[in-house]
Scaffold this active site. Structure first.
Site, PDB file in Angstrom:
ATOM      1  N   GLU A  95       0.887  -1.173   0.000  1.00 40.19           N
ATOM      2  CA  GLU A  95       0.000   0.000   0.000  1.00 40.19           C
ATOM      3  C   GLU A  95       0.915   1.209   0.000  1.00 40.19           C
ATOM      4  O   GLU A  95       1.625   1.456   0.983  1.00 40.19           O
ATOM      5  CB  GLU A  95      -0.891  -0.008   1.243  1.00 40.19           C
ATOM      6  CG  GLU A  95      -1.848  -1.187   1.260  1.00 40.19           C
ATOM      7  CD  GLU A  95      -2.779  -1.203   2.460  1.00 40.19           C
ATOM      8  OE1 GLU A  95      -2.578  -0.406   3.392  1.00 40.19           O
ATOM      9  OE2 GLU A  95      -3.699  -2.024   2.464  1.00 40.19           O
TER      10      GLU A  95
ATOM     11  N   CYS B 224      -1.857   9.318   3.053  1.00 38.48           N
ATOM     12  CA  CYS B 224      -1.676   8.814   1.687  1.00 38.48           C
ATOM     13  C   CYS B 224      -2.913   9.032   0.824  1.00 38.48           C
ATOM     14  O   CYS B 224      -2.814   9.189  -0.380  1.00 38.48           O
ATOM     15  CB  CYS B 224      -1.315   7.338   1.731  1.00 38.48           C
ATOM     16  SG  CYS B 224      -2.535   6.356   2.631  1.00 38.48           S
TER      17      CYS B 224
HETATM   18  P1  NAD Z   1       9.148   4.431   3.824  1.00 38.81           P
HETATM   19  O1  NAD Z   1       8.951   3.653   2.587  1.00 38.81           O
HETATM   20  O2  NAD Z   1      10.309   5.344   3.913  1.00 38.81           O
HETATM   21  O3  NAD Z   1       9.239   3.483   5.109  1.00 38.81           O
HETATM   22  C1  NAD Z   1       8.217   2.570   5.427  1.00 38.81           C
HETATM   23  C2  NAD Z   1       8.792   1.449   6.264  1.00 38.81           C
HETATM   24  O4  NAD Z   1       9.716   0.705   5.473  1.00 38.81           O
HETATM   25  C3  NAD Z   1       9.544   1.886   7.508  1.00 38.81           C
HETATM   26  O5  NAD Z   1       9.229   1.005   8.573  1.00 38.81           O
HETATM   27  C4  NAD Z   1      10.996   1.721   7.108  1.00 38.81           C
HETATM   28  O6  NAD Z   1      11.861   1.486   8.203  1.00 38.81           O
HETATM   29  C5  NAD Z   1      10.900   0.487   6.239  1.00 38.81           C
HETATM   30  N1  NAD Z   1      12.019   0.291   5.300  1.00 38.81           N
HETATM   31  C6  NAD Z   1      12.777   1.243   4.697  1.00 38.81           C
HETATM   32  N2  NAD Z   1      13.703   0.647   3.892  1.00 38.81           N
HETATM   33  C7  NAD Z   1      13.517  -0.690   4.003  1.00 38.81           C
HETATM   34  C8  NAD Z   1      14.156  -1.826   3.421  1.00 38.81           C
HETATM   35  N3  NAD Z   1      15.174  -1.690   2.550  1.00 38.81           N
HETATM   36  N4  NAD Z   1      13.709  -3.051   3.736  1.00 38.81           N
HETATM   37  C9  NAD Z   1      12.678  -3.208   4.603  1.00 38.81           C
HETATM   38  N5  NAD Z   1      12.039  -2.162   5.190  1.00 38.81           N
HETATM   39  C10 NAD Z   1      12.453  -0.923   4.888  1.00 38.81           C
HETATM   40  O7  NAD Z   1       7.772   5.244   4.038  1.00 38.81           O
HETATM   41  P2  NAD Z   1       7.446   6.308   5.149  1.00 38.81           P
HETATM   42  O8  NAD Z   1       8.181   7.561   4.827  1.00 38.81           O
HETATM   43  O9  NAD Z   1       7.573   5.687   6.484  1.00 38.81           O
HETATM   44  O10 NAD Z   1       5.876   6.531   4.884  1.00 38.81           O
HETATM   45  C11 NAD Z   1       5.370   7.476   3.991  1.00 38.81           C
HETATM   46  C12 NAD Z   1       4.896   6.794   2.731  1.00 38.81           C
HETATM   47  O11 NAD Z   1       3.935   5.792   3.054  1.00 38.81           O
HETATM   48  C13 NAD Z   1       4.174   7.758   1.802  1.00 38.81           C
HETATM   49  O12 NAD Z   1       4.554   7.481   0.470  1.00 38.81           O
HETATM   50  C14 NAD Z   1       2.705   7.403   2.015  1.00 38.81           C
HETATM   51  O13 NAD Z   1       1.850   7.742   0.952  1.00 38.81           O
HETATM   52  C15 NAD Z   1       2.783   5.929   2.222  1.00 38.81           C
HETATM   53  N6  NAD Z   1       1.586   5.418   2.899  1.00 38.81           N
HETATM   54  C16 NAD Z   1       0.693   4.661   2.190  1.00 38.81           C
HETATM   55  C17 NAD Z   1      -0.477   4.200   2.799  1.00 38.81           C
HETATM   56  C18 NAD Z   1      -1.481   3.356   2.048  1.00 38.81           C
HETATM   57  O14 NAD Z   1      -2.335   2.758   2.688  1.00 38.81           O
HETATM   58  N7  NAD Z   1      -1.419   3.298   0.736  1.00 38.81           N
HETATM   59  C19 NAD Z   1      -0.706   4.493   4.143  1.00 38.81           C
HETATM   60  C20 NAD Z   1       0.218   5.276   4.824  1.00 38.81           C
HETATM   61  C21 NAD Z   1       1.373   5.723   4.201  1.00 38.81           C
END
Ligand code: NAD
Length: 485
Positions: free
Chosen positions: A255, A288
């Site tokens: 997501e 999001c």
């Molecule tokens: P992010 O992708 O930077 O991080 C998300 C998670 O992934 C964190 O827990 C992070 O530690 C982990 N992560 C980072 N690199 C990784 C790797 N190489 N391997 C495994 N895990 C890893 O996102 P963010 O900045 O925390 O969140 C914001 C983003 O999330 C925005 O793009 C937003 O739109 C999206 N979002 C989407 C929804 C949805 O339901 N579609 C809901 C909320 C947020």
């Protein structure tokens, strides 16, 4: 290092929760409040060994947990839901300090959604009716087999709600789970695991690891014993996790971000449309699903904007604990730099900053609600997710042009449509490329509906039976008629 810390009157564990017990790590990471920059905690920083321990526990717990069946698992989920309901205020107060979402929204709906998630999936998993049909002289049944240990990785916004949204169906379906929340807001998920412990989940069924994505996150998703990967976050990280899933042939649901159209037709209730459009700044736009691209029919754009500005003028930037505050600070200094970077590049490229476009004089991590009229649909601020209080406004002359603009980015998470015509609602609602389209409303959720994104907004669907199917291996059981009695 102390294993627990006081966060404004609430005790929060800083450790992982693995195999039914709190477990530490030799190193930590800092967790600061976006509200005043104060150090809230030094949280355990998991590494490859932590990931290995958590997945080993989930692997050991899987046969017994999956063997309980939906009715055997449901009481654990219901107990957890009751405990969440009893602790909403504590969790909300900590999450407010940690993520800066408005305390009143957290208390009124967001944290309680966690309890609803566990209840809904406990009930749905028990109500499953196996598909049954006859063909070629055989009886066919579709059986759900729990798929195995699942890794769930979640983002920093609404961390408690989003983590429960993904882990509840996994547990209900019979998977064991390792959750890794984001490092910018790790505390409310830690509080969840005190409740998991009290609910009496068998050891190893539901595990928490804290740490960075690059360290413990990457180790979790690369582990070949994991059978499902569920991720919410940015498309950039999804690509990394998708690679790990492809390497190990593990189904992956994602997501991701959005650049969602907010369409206003001339036949709409403009007051209602303007009021909802102004709400897209809630939670400082760190949502999001927000409709960040206002697309308004040319003939009513001035009327709409007058109403919109009047609504936005009512916004109050302030401390998210205060009742009067409607716009909270952004999560982190790096994120503030990202948001203001988008606006500065738009300004330099010649896009018109209609309002906002800067930090308030009071400083901190606040950013003014911003509206930009782009020079063209190709402008960076139109095509890329900002994830802050920044909207764009464009106009259209016809329904066809509205749909073309709505579908003109690589994303496809949600769409919001204001119209007074049922035919148009149906026509445009179907034509907009998105996982969810809201007509004359926003953020109304039915937990049984499919949820996810098209384009780079996601892979797969969660919600209701769609999530339970994802966490299962669907099996066809086919028996030759007349051979068994
Ligand atoms: P992010 O992708 O930077 O991080 C998300 C998670 O992934 C964190 O827990 C992070 O530690 C982990 N992560 C980072 N690199 C990784 C790797 N190489 N391997 C495994 N895990 C890893 O996102 P963010 O900045 O925390 O969140 C914001 C983003 O999330 C925005 O793009 C937003 O739109 C999206 N979002 C989407 C929804 C949805 O339901 N579609 C809901 C909320 C947020």
């Amino acid at each position: 290092m102390s294993a627990r810390v006081e966060v404004h009157g609430h005790t929060v564990s800083l450790e992982h929760y693995i195999d039914g017990a709190r477990v530490g790590s030799p190193t930590t990471f800092e967790d600061r409040s976006p509200i005043d920059g104060s150090l809230l905690a030094n949280v355990c920083r998991g590494d490859a060994a932590t990931a290995n321990a958590a997945i080993s526990a989930a692997v050991r717990a899987f046969p017994a947990w999956s063997g309980l069946g939906p009715e055997g698992r449901a009481p654990y989920l219901h107990r957890l839901a009751e405990l969440i309901d009893a602790h909403v205020d504590h969790i909300a107060e900590v999450e407010c300090w940690d993520m800066a979402m408005l305390e009143r929204s957290l208390k009124a709906r967001v944290i309680g959604r966690g309890a609803r998630n566990f209840r809904a999936y406990a009930d749905l998993s028990c109500e499953y009716e196996e598909r049954l049909w006859q063909s070629n002289g055989t009886t066919n049944r579709v059986v759900r087999d729990p798929s195995g240990p699942a890794v769930v990785i979640t983002p920093w916004n609404a961390p408690f709600m989003l983590s429960t949204w993904k882990t509840a169906p996994a547990l209900a379906a019979g998977c064991t789970v390792v959750l890794k929340p984001a490092e910018w807001s790790p505390l409310s998920c830690s509080m969840l695991f005190d409740l998991v412990d009290q609910a009496g989940f068998p050891s190893g069924v539901f595990n928490l690891v804290q740490g960075t994505g690059e360290e413990v996150g990457a180790a979790l998703v690369a582990d070949t014993r994991v059978r499902r990967l569920s991720f919410t976050g940015s498309p950039e990280t999804a690509r990394h996790i998708g690679h790990a899933g492809a390497e190990n042939i593990v189904p992956f649901t994602a997501e991701l971000g959005g650049k969602n159209p907010f369409l206003v037709f001339a036949d709409a209730d403009l007051d209602a449309a303007a009021a909802k459009a102004a709400l897209q700044f809630d939670d400082a736009g760190q949502v999001c699903l927000s409709g960040t691209r206002l697309l308004v029919e040319e003939s009513v754009v001035e009327d709409f904007l007058t109403r919109f500005h009047a609504q936005v003028d009512r916004h109050v930037l302030g401390d998210p604990h205060d009742e009067a505050t409607t716009i909270s600070p952004l999560i982190h200094p790096d994120h503030l730099a990202r948001v203001s970077g988008f606006v500065e590049r738009a300004r330099s490229a010649g896009d018109e900053i209609v309002r906002g476009g800067q930090q308030p004089d009071s400083g901190g991590l606040w950013y003014e609600p911003t509206l930009i009229r782009p020079q063209s649909n190709d402008s960076e601020v139109v095509q890329h997710e900002v994830f802050g209080p920044v909207l764009t406004i464009q106009t259209f002359a016809s329904e066809a042009e509205a749909i073309e603009l709505a579908n003109s980015t690589a994303y496809g998470l949600s769409g919001i449509l204001f119209t007074g015509s049922a035919e148009r609602a149906d026509r445009v609602g179907r034509a907009v490329r998105a996982g969810t389209v809201w007509v004359n409303c926003f953020l109304v959720r039915d937990l049984t509906a499919p949820f996810g994104g098209a384009g780079i907004s996601g892979i797969g669907r969660e919600g209701g039976d769609y999530a339970l199917d994802f966490y299962s291996d669907l099996k066809t059981l086919q028996i030759l008629n007349g051979t068994v009695s």
